[in-house]
Every structure is written in C-alpha cells, then in structure tokens.
Design a protein around this motif. Structure first.
Motif, short mmCIF file in Angstrom:
data_model
loop_
_atom_site.label_atom_id
_atom_site.label_comp_id
_atom_site.label_asym_id
_atom_site.label_seq_id
_atom_site.Cartn_x
_atom_site.Cartn_y
_atom_site.Cartn_z
N VAL A 294 0.60 -1.51 0.15
CA VAL A 294 0.28 -0.27 -0.21
C VAL A 294 1.15 0.90 -0.33
CG1 VAL A 294 -1.51 1.00 1.42
CG2 VAL A 294 -1.52 -1.53 1.49
N ARG A 295 0.32 1.90 -0.73
CA ARG A 295 1.67 3.45 -1.13
C ARG A 295 1.60 4.17 -0.22
NH1 ARG A 295 2.23 7.85 -5.50
NH2 ARG A 295 4.28 8.72 -4.87
N GLY A 296 2.91 4.83 0.72
CA GLY A 296 2.53 5.57 1.71
C GLY A 296 2.72 4.96 3.78
N ALA A 297 2.54 2.93 3.14
CA ALA A 297 2.72 2.37 4.71
C ALA A 297 3.88 2.67 4.75
CB ALA A 297 1.55 1.36 4.09
N ILE B 268 -0.19 5.04 7.68
CA ILE B 268 -1.47 4.27 6.67
C ILE B 268 -1.74 2.31 7.27
CG2 ILE B 268 -1.14 3.53 4.28
CD1 ILE B 268 -1.72 6.86 4.29
N THR B 269 -0.38 2.10 7.70
CA THR B 269 -0.59 0.72 7.52
C THR B 269 -1.89 0.65 8.66
OG1 THR B 269 1.38 -0.14 7.73
CG2 THR B 269 0.60 -1.20 8.88
N GLN B 302 9.73 8.00 0.93
CA GLN B 302 8.54 7.87 1.08
C GLN B 302 7.76 8.21 1.87
OE1 GLN B 302 12.18 7.08 1.44
NE2 GLN B 302 12.12 4.58 1.58
N ASP B 305 5.69 9.74 -0.60
CA ASP B 305 4.46 8.86 -0.49
C ASP B 305 3.16 8.80 0.35
OD1 ASP B 305 5.98 8.56 -2.44
OD2 ASP B 305 6.16 6.09 -1.89
N LEU B 306 3.19 9.14 1.30
CA LEU B 306 2.56 8.82 2.77
C LEU B 306 1.33 10.33 2.58
CD1 LEU B 306 3.12 8.13 6.24
CD2 LEU B 306 1.67 10.11 5.82
N THR B 309 -0.95 9.87 -0.23
CA THR B 309 -1.19 8.83 0.05
C THR B 309 -2.71 9.04 0.75
OG1 THR B 309 0.31 7.42 -0.85
CG2 THR B 309 -2.51 6.45 -0.29
#
Lengths: 428, 362
Positions: A294-297, B268-269, B302, B305-306, B309
């Motif tokens: 998942v992008r951003g994870a 996000i996780t 990265q 990216d978050l 998103t």
C-alpha cells in the motif's frame, strides 16, 4: 616474471576433499566476518559503524575495491610472480586485503567526501551537510547513503563491463594504462547510472525539494513510489543475475556466442531480463506472503520496501550461488550440462530459502540488529555484502587458503609471461 | 566452449529469450495466477461498541528540546540500532532544554465520554525527564487527578525513552495505578519499572511500581471500554524497542478515531488495519498523536508517498504532534490535509500542530 591472469592460470586443489575443505573455508571466512562485524559494525561492539549507512558505505566500497583489484586491474601493479605466486597465500592475501581497504578509504574519504562532497555535490559530504546546518545524524546518514548508492552502481557496472564487454580496453592493453582506462570507463558509467537512478531520490530527500538541482523521480508513475528503492531493487537483482549466470550456470547461454559482435548486447539485455525475472518473482512471492503493498504504508506493506526486498532476496540468492560455486566447486560437474544446472538450481534455491529463514530468525542476536523483516533502520545487505567481499577476497587474494592449495606453482618460476588461456576473465 | 552463430540464430535466440523471460517474470503474476495465489483480503468487522466523544489534552509532546543535540547523542552512541539504555544523552547545558536538560517527554490525558454520559480518564505515556514531566503534570492538574484516583489507567504505548522513562513522575503521585503495556518490553524497562537505575543515559526510577500490570500480547485487539480498544502491533521501533499499542475508538455517528504514542507501525498501516478489521473502519473521523514520520525533521521520499496518500483516507480531523515532525505537517497542510492547529506554548515551538497544553475534542 609477470602473471597477468593469476586466478585463471592457478590450479587449486582441496586439501582434505571437496566438502570438508569447503566447509572449513566457509567457517574460516565467516569467522573473519564475525570478527570484522563485531569490531567495526555491531551496534553492541567497538566502533559501532552500522548506524546503518555509515558502516554500510565502507562495506560497499570494500566490496567494490575487491572487485576492482581482480576483475578490472588483474592484481596490477603487483603482478610479478614473487608477489602473486611465491608468497604464502595468507601473507599475499593480507597485503591485498590491506590495499583494498586503503583504496576503499581513498575512494570514500578523499574522492567522494572531500572532492565531490566538498567541491561539487553537498550530499556526499557529512562535513558539508553539517556546515549547511543539517543535523548531526542526518548529515552522517544522508552522505553515506549517497556514497553507498554510488558503490552499488559501481558494483553492478564492473561485472557488466568485465563479463560482457571483456574489460575493454584492458584486455588488449594489459598494462597500467589499459587497466586504469577500463576503470575510468566503469566509473564514468557508474556515475551516469547513479545520476539517472539515485540522484533524483537524493534531490527530494531534502526539504524543500531541490528541484533546480535534481529532477523529480521519473519512476513515480511506473513504480507507484518516489523512492529510488525501486531502481535499487532492480539493480540488485540485475547484479545477482549477472553473477548467478556466470557462476552457477558457467556463463551459459552467453558463452555460446562468445565471439559474436552483438554478444555484449545479448549479455547485457539477457542478464537484465534474468534480473527482471528475479525482481518480479520475489516481488510476487512477497505479495503471496504479505498481501498487496500500500503506498504510503510502512514496513512490510510499504511499496518501496517491497522493491528493495526483492533486490535483497536476489542478493541472498547470489550469496548462496557464490558460496556453492567458490567453496564447493559448483558441485555437481560430472553430469550433462543440463543435469548439472538443474541440480545446482535446486541447491541454490533451497540454500536461499534456508539462509533467508536463518537470517531473519537469528540476525538480531548475531548481528546486533532488530528482529523483523522490514526495518527502515537496518539493511541485510550490509552484512551480506561484507560476506561476499570476504568470499571473493578469499578466492582471489588468499587462494582459498587453508582449505585449498595451488598445485601448479612450479609453472610460474621460470616462464616469462602467463596469460589466461581463453582470455575469459576467471571469476573463481 | 565458444562458438560463432549466425545472425539469424542469434536474433532468434534473443527473441525467444525475451518472450520466455517476459512470461517467466510477468506471466506468473498475471491475473490468472494472481487471483489464485493472492486471494482477496477477508475483511473482519469487529465491533468495539461506540462512545459519545473524546477529549484529548496534550501534556507534553516535546520529547526533546534540541533536535541537533539529540541526534548528535545518537551519532556518538553508534546510530539507530544501539540500545536506548546504552546511549549517553545530553542532560546539561542545553540552552533550549528544560533546566539545561535536553530530555522532555510525550504524555497525553485522554477523557472518554460514554453514551450514558459517564466518563473515564486514561493517561497515555509518562514522558522522559522526570522534572519536566512533574512540572507539566502539576501545571495541567494531572498530579491531583492521580492522587484522587481520577485516572483509571496508565497506558504505555511502548517503552521508548521519551514515552516511558518518566514513570517516576506518575508513580510519585500514584505508584499503585493500573498500568497497561505491550508484552514486548525490554528487560531493562521492567527493571526501571521496579526501581532501576541506569547511570549511562542517565535514567532512574526511585519509586517501584505497586499497581496491577496488564500486559497486552502483540497483534491483538483488547476492548477496554465501550467504543474503545487497545490494538497491539509487532513492529520495530528502533533503539532496541519492539512493539507498540494504540487506542482505537468508535465515536457514535462520526467514525473511528486513533490515538497513538508514536505510530511506529505507520499511519497508513494503522488505517488499513482498522479498515480491514473493525466495524465502521472505513470512516476515519479523527487521528491524534505522534505519527513517526520525520521526528528529527529528517526526510525520505517514502514520506512523500505517505503525504500524497493520506488524503485518500479522508481523515476529517488530524491532530498530530511529537514525532510527526514539522516538515511533515507543513507538507500535509500544503496537500490539504485538515491538520488541527495548536497554540505554541509551554515550550512547543510552533503552532502548526497541537502543542503542550492544547486540547483536541473528538
């Protein structure tokens, strides 16, 4: 008397049989690894250079130095028989080990940090970043990340240049000028590769993005991440492919077209394709294990880490391929080519699976790291690269002592000059 | 063996190699194989109930006062993987520090209001510098709440120095409080709990814990109150710490809200986990706490990216601070994320996020 291709012309024989000697040599190599790791790298150890990027940069450049010393420079300028053949392997190897360490220090501290970092691109120099008010730890990590990435690119270009472009022009000009020219061409290509694949990542590592100095990563649409871990993983897989084909598969199928003018193209594209297979194959295995990224994870779900981990797993495979090829003579060799390759493929596949599980079960205790597959603060390749460097040095500089011995030393006492019989650069 | 082959055979070989390679690399992950080997995620719908509302008071989000000093301490110690109990932190002569000490800490007071109007208070984490935390607890009335048994639970998100080492500041007011921890504490963290002294960092606790210790196993959901659950994650946190627990709440009519110490598992996780496991997890009403993105104002693509998103998750109110980092917040604001502003007082430097003494109501 000069010996231009020592690794090609020497004949090695196991002292105590293939497997006992191989196991002993692996144990010796890993013992040296553990001592070096404990002294220089281990977060519980003496120098604690595994911050992680600080120590990783030096390990990467030590590996590059070893690759350069044999594959590119053919042990030049110490090619005389006294140095190459007559010295005890431990002494000769020790000298080359130290020379590689010196070259590593020269490249990292003088060329990359002082020259490039001090006078051209600030992110190569911890001191320059500090002077620009970057905080102390970031300055160290960012600068050594850049240095590691240049080293990684160089470690990819060296086998491409040597195996598929025949180390031109050093193959025709077997003296200092030829070797240095080959080296400069490799550095040039590594620089171009770095600028295309990693520089955009470093350009947006700082806030605000350094858009006047570096392009916004061109791979974002393709990879669904801004991180160059996409490029890094692919390059790692390509590096693994180059070596696995050369060692486990003895250079096939490119060996069959050795003299064709388009061989370099076939070799480069063919190994890239094999690298892509490894890269996407390992990426797919991760999807099976952990689901879609998942992008951003973060951690195992992160898009960029999945790419990186594909490359890491490819290099785990490379490590097993090298250990089997160098220490166990690529057993078996007695069957047809197809059967030999099939058995070796199974061995390397199972070995990679076992090593992967061993590494992630015990790395925390053995290497002083944290448990878990994904951790942004640690990189399994720091340890793996050091093992590969020691393995190559063991073969090229130490003549696989103590498990093996050179049986044709007498040939190099009187004869004027000995070159590789086929001109093919020996890797073992 | 070497040989020369014809141009035709050479090209044929290359073409075959390319086609075979394509199928080997892409074919296996094609739609047919993918649907067979990577099954669709089975979404759970765990119901934790619902509550009326949450009030969150930031006691201290300034875990350290000078980033440069803090990072230099880690550099001298040997980097990010060195155990936190093996780092010599700077505790004197820091101009920006509290009484010269660079250590601060992270701690928040959470008040849950349930559907029947009743309320419970929970103290999230205990900070680092005992002097600083004692002062902040006194300034915000936490000392009295502890003495008066108004605080139901001391909830430790993880045993990082800046979230846990200040336990003496809480124990001096109530050493027998009920404490919940993730069941992955470092051995030294248990020693500190029972009155340990570690000269190197330096850190000590002179008031041994006397209360009920509840350990939460990792990778589980523990309902605490109606509409409130502790969710534990197995994740690396750095400095030898492993595992973190977060609070997930379901606010009636509004959606889910997360309350984190550092969010080492990643925002996000966390949101994906809630979406896939908890009833109503699709609708994220609020996020509060440290989000561990650029804690030292360091950066990584990265993280971009978050930032790119997070908008997709349609978080209605994002109240962050601490290890989220100012760079992240600036980028989130630019990207249109509804970040809750603060007031920049009590040694919080900027007002772009919730600072010391600020309140967020969900």
């Amino acid at each position: 008397m000069k010996i231009l291709d020592w690794v090609s012309v020497r004949k090695l024989e196991s002292r105590w049989g293939l497997f006992p000697s191989g196991i002993l040599n692996v144990a010796v190599m890993l013992t040296v690894f553990m001592i070096l790791w404990r002294v220089f790298m281990d977060p519980r150890g003496t120098m604690r250079m595994y911050t992680p990027m600080y120590g990783y940069a030096y390990v990467q450049w030590f590996l590059v130095s070893v690759l350069i010393a044999w594959l590119v420079m053919r042990l030049w300028p110490l090619q005389n028989s006294t140095m190459v053949a007559r010295l005890h392997p431990a002494l000769k190897g020790g000298i080359w080990f130290c020379l590689c360490a010196l070259f590593m220090l020269f490249m990292v501290n003088v060329v990359l940090k002082m020259m490039i970092g001090g006078m051209s691109i600030p992110y190569f120099s911890e001191a320059t970043l500090l002077s620009l008010k970057e905080n102390a730890f970031n300055a160290r990590e960012y600068s050594h990340q850049a240095i590691t990435m240049v080293g990684g690119m160089t470690a990819l270009i060296i086998p491409i240049w040597v195996l598929h472009l025949k180390n031109w022009p050093a193959r025709e000009i077997q003296r200092g000028s030829g070797y240095v020219t080959s080296l400069m061409l490799i550095f040039f290509l590594a620089t171009v590769g770095f600028l295309l694949l990693y520089h955009p990542h470093l350009g947006i590592l700082f806030y605000p993005w350094q858009v006047y100095a570096a392009s916004i990563p061109w791979w974002e649409g393709l990879a669904n991440t801004l991180s160059s871990n996409f490029c890094l993983g692919l390059m790692m897989s390509w590096t693994a492919a180059l070596w696995i084909i050369q060692v486990t598969y003895e250079g096939y199928p490119f060996k069959l077209i050795d003299n064709h003018p388009l061989r370099p193209l076939a070799g480069i594209l063919g190994t890239l394709l094999f690298g892509l297979i490894l890269f996407s194959g390992f990426h797919f295995l991760q999807e099976i294990a952990w689901g879609a990224p998942v992008r951003g994870a973060k951690l195992v779900a992160a898009v960029d880490w999945r790419y990186l981990h594909s490359g890491e797993t490819s290099l785990f495979m490379l490590l097993i391929s090298l250990i089997w090829g160098f220490y166990f003579k690529n057993w078996p060799r007695q069957y047809s080519v197809e059967v030999n390759f099939l058995i070796r493929t199974v061995i390397v596949g199972i070995g990679t699976f076992l090593f992967y599980n061993f590494y992630y079960k015990f790395n925390a205790g053995i290497l002083g790291q944290q448990p878990g597959y994904s951790n942004p603060l640690q990189f399994p390749l720091a340890a793996t690269s050091l093992i590969v460097a020691l393995l190559l040095a063991h073969s090229w500089f130490f003549d696989m002592w103590p498990g093996e011995k050179v049986t044709n030393l007498q040939e190099f006492v009187e004869e004027p000059e000995v070159t590789s019989p086929a001109g093919e650069p020996a890797t073992r | 063996m070497t040989t020369n082959i014809t141009r035709g055979n050479f090209l044929k070989g290359m073409a075959m190699g390319t086609v075979a390679g394509f199928f080997a690399s892409q074919g296996i992950s094609s739609t047919v194989f993918r649907s067979y080997l990577v099954p669709e995620k089975k979404r759970k719908s765990i119901d934790i109930g619902e509550l009326k509302g949450i009030t969150i008071k930031t006691i201290s989000e300034t875990s350290w006062f000078d980033n440069y000093v803090q990072q230099n301490d880690f550099k001298k110690a040997g980097g990010s993987l060195v155990s936190q109990y093996d780092v010599a932190f700077t505790t004197k002569d820091v101009a920006a520090g509290y009484l010269g000490n660079n250590a601060g800490g992270y701690s928040s007071l959470i008040e849950f209001e349930f559907m029947d109007g009743s309320k419970k208070k929970l103290l999230l984490d205990t900070g680092w510098n005992v002097d600083w935390m004692t002062r902040r607890y006194q300034e915000e009335g936490i000392d009295k709440m502890l003495r008066n048994n108004e605080i139901d639970v001391l909830f430790i998100s993880h045993d990082h120095y800046d979230h846990y080492w200040g336990i003496e500041a809480a124990f001096k007011f109530k050493p027998d409080i009920t404490m919940m921890i993730p069941n992955s504490f470092m051995e030294d963290s248990y020693k500190l709990m029972s009155g340990g002294n570690f000269p190197k960092p330096p850190i000590k606790n002179s008031i041994p814990f006397k209360g009920n210790l509840i350990k939460h196993d990792l990778k589980k959901i523990y309902p605490l109150y109606p509409g409130v659950a502790a969710v534990t994650f197995a994740c690396p946190c750095g400095r030898g710490v492993w595992g973190e627990q977060v609070l997930v709440c379901n606010v009636a009519g509004k959606g889910v809200a997360t309350i984190t110490g550092c969010c080492h598992m990643g925002l996000i996780t966390l949101l994906e986990y809630i979406k896939n496991n908890m009833k109503g997890g699709d609708k994220v009403y609020g996020v509060y706490g440290g989000l561990h993105i650029s804690p030292y104002d360091d950066w990584n693509p990265q993280n971009d990216d978050l930032v790119r998103t997070i908008r997709n998750y349609k978080v209605e109110r994002l109240g962050c601070n601490h290890c989220t980092g100012y760079i992240t917040v600036e980028k989130m604001i630019t990207a249109g994320v509804p970040v809750v502003k603060g007031t920049a007082r009590n040694k919080t430097k900027r007002d772009i996020y919730l600072g010391n003494g600020d309140t967020m109501i969900l």
